[in-house]
Scaffold this motif. Structure first.
Motif, short mmCIF file in Angstrom:
data_model
loop_
_atom_site.label_atom_id
_atom_site.label_comp_id
_atom_site.label_asym_id
_atom_site.label_seq_id
_atom_site.Cartn_x
_atom_site.Cartn_y
_atom_site.Cartn_z
N GLY A 5 28.32 37.81 39.70
CA GLY A 5 28.37 38.42 41.00
C GLY A 5 27.55 38.99 41.52
N GLU A 6 27.52 40.28 42.02
CA GLU A 6 26.39 40.99 42.91
C GLU A 6 25.15 41.37 42.02
N SER A 11 29.19 45.76 39.45
CA SER A 11 29.50 46.08 38.03
C SER A 11 28.72 46.99 37.23
N ASP A 14 38.47 36.53 40.07
CA ASP A 14 38.57 37.46 39.05
C ASP A 14 39.63 37.09 38.15
N ALA A 32 33.07 47.40 44.26
CA ALA A 32 32.94 45.94 43.53
C ALA A 32 31.65 45.68 42.84
N HIS A 62 36.91 41.04 41.73
CA HIS A 62 35.92 41.60 40.73
C HIS A 62 36.46 41.90 39.43
N TRP A 63 35.76 41.85 38.54
CA TRP A 63 36.44 42.22 37.12
C TRP A 63 36.98 43.52 36.94
N TRP A 73 30.85 37.12 34.42
CA TRP A 73 31.08 37.26 36.01
C TRP A 73 29.73 37.11 36.60
#
Length: 227
Positions: A26-27, A129, A185, A127, A68-69, A24
């Motif tokens: 992401g953030e 991780s 996702d 969202a 998101h995952w 992932w």
């Protein structure tokens, strides 16, 4: 549909062991979950939804979350318990129609909305991780999902009902486990993602954050437009 999809999915993830089931972007830059870790998240989420939320087959779980995952994990767990999953349109205000039935469960990063106020159960999560808890005020009786789910058992303690999610795609005739590049996702391409995970493969996303070089390094076999 039989419960076999759930058990087959969890078995396939466990068998893949330390191999990455998802990556992932992401953030928090790149986050990788092995098959074992992803299975553990799903199992804990099934246990939490069953034991703490008393989710029944055909109940509705509204996912008011950005891609998101963790949103995918909640969907897999809800489908494993025979529930219906609704993805809320994040571009629209979560307004309530007076004639709409109250949602059974709402998982959201904005637990102060009218939609959440009308739900029987509210699961608050961001969202993010690596967040250990919900970063914000919790309304009365709302659940801090990340904090609570971590204490759920690592093993299933119940017989699963019929799987209520989409059917996996038919597996491709190839000796290489598929590794998909997905737009978000994976929920928008759930049949393909399920097929990849059942085959011992995985997925990478969101595609907008993955360069062509990164996709090659990740071993992507199927681009986002085909997943």
């Amino acid at each position: 549909m039989s419960p076999e999809t759930s058990t087959q999915l969890l078995t396939a993830l466990e068998r893949s062991g330390p191999r990455p089931a998802l990556a992932w972007y992401g953030e928090a830059a790149r986050i990788e979950l092995s098959g074992h870790v992803l299975a553990n998240w799903v199992i804990k989420s099934i246990g939490h939804l069953h034991d703490e939320i008393a989710l029944d087959p055909e109940d509705t779980v509204v996912l008011d979350l950005p891609a998101h995952w963790k949103r995918l994990v909640l969907a897999l767990a809800a489908w494993s318990l025979g529930a219906e999953v609704t993805l809320l349109d994040r571009d629209a205000e979560p307004e309530r129609d007076a004639d709409d039935p109250d949602p059974r469960v709402v998982a959201t990063d904005r637990p102060d909305t009218p939609l959440a106020a009308d739900a029987d159960e509210v699961l608050a999560l961001g969202a993010v991780s690596l967040a250990p808890r919900f970063d914000g005020p919790l309304p009365a009786l709302a659940h801090d999902w990340v904090a609570e789910v971590r204490s759920s058992p690592d093993r299933l303690g119940l017989d699963l009902p019929a799987w209520s999610g989409p059917a996996p795609e038919a597996p491709a005739a190839t000796g290489t486990p598929p590794r998909l590049l997905v737009a978000d996702d994976g929920l928008a391409a759930a049949p393909a993602v399920l097929a990849a995970l059942l085959a011992g493969g995985g997925f990478v996303g969101p595609a907008a954050e993955v360069s062509a070089q990164r996709a090659r390094e990740e071993g992507v076999t199927t681009p986002a437009e085909d997943a």
